[in-house]
Scaffold this motif. Structure first.
Motif: not given
Length: 251
Positions: A88-113
């Motif tokens: 069972l894969h029950s794993i998910g995480f995104a830094p708070q910055g990833a919840f601001h679509f237009m302002d998100a930096e790649w560092e936060d986005v790459s962590t989420a992905v």
């Protein structure tokens, strides 16, 4: 019983309100041996919550972003079992910055992905040496069909997660192993409550034909257990919606 003589590896047990906890509970009630994963400071939390399960469990260290953890997972699991029938894969995480679509930096986005999508493949590959024909991989998702008003890059990561499931199903299918997802409606879990304005989903049940209780993770857990069993032998690459029917009607 549905999972008699099966051994399941379950990630993501942090609270007894989580879907993963109830998958572990139901799996034990249906005859399975359960092994949990955790790492770092969360291990103490997982250990405490695990004591609320019907039977004792082993906990192995696993950070899905840690290559050494992944490379050694099969060997460390062999200390407790000679096989893994389901994951069972029950794993998910995104830094708070990833919840601001237009302002998100790649560092936060790459962590989420990385944590929320790529890890499905990484976890499956790490467990495969102990899996055999009839095995099942199940992941938990939140319907990525829509651009939700508050989900932003986590929604993009879930889209990648759902695509990863299809490619994984393609590649492990010839081994006799299935890969499917359960798209649960919003559940008030630790991960969900960390999402800004998650409370907007409180009225989900008003639009779902069957209604929906954000405090009840059991229906999604039941679907996961069914997919981990032998009762879906020819189903793979699928997304099973457990959301009260919301996906069929929308807002």
């Amino acid at each position: 019983m549905l999972l008699n003589n099966k051994t399941l590896l379950i990630t993501g047990v942090l609270t007894d309100s989580s879907i993963a906890f109830h998958v572990a509970r139901l799996a034990q009630e249906q005859g399975a041996k359960v092994i949990l994963t955790s790492f770092g400071r969360t291990t103490r939390i997982t250990s405490a919550i695990a004591r609320r399960l019907p039977e004792p469990v082993e906990i192995v260290e696993l950070d899905v972003s840690n290559k050494e953890h992944l490379d050694t997972l099969a060997d460390r699991l062999r200390e407790h079992t000679d096989k893994v029938d389901g994951v069972l894969h029950s794993i998910g995480f995104a830094p708070q910055g990833a919840f601001h679509f237009m302002d998100a930096e790649w560092e936060d986005v790459s962590t989420a992905v990385h944590i929320s999508a790529y890890s499905l493949k990484a976890l499956a590959k790490a467990a495969l040496p102990l899996m055999d024909r009839g095995g099942s991989i199940v992941g938990l998702t939140f319907d990525a069909t829509f651009a939700w008003p508050i989900y932003d890059w986590m929604g993009v990561a879930k889209s990648a997660f759902e695509s990863t499931n299809r490619y994984l199903a393609r590649d492990v299918g010839p081994m006799g192993i299935r890969s499917n997802l359960v798209a649960a409606g919003p559940i008030s879990t630790t991960a969900a409550n960390s999402i800004p304005e998650f409370g907007q989903f409180a009225k989900w049940g008003e639009h779902a034909p069957l209604g929906w209780d954000v405090q009840d993770p059991v229906p999604a857990a039941q679907a996961s257990v069914a997919l981990l069993s032998d009762w879906f032998p020819a189903t793979t690459g699928e997304i099973v919606h457990v959301d009260g029917g919301f996906h069929a009607t929308g807002f």
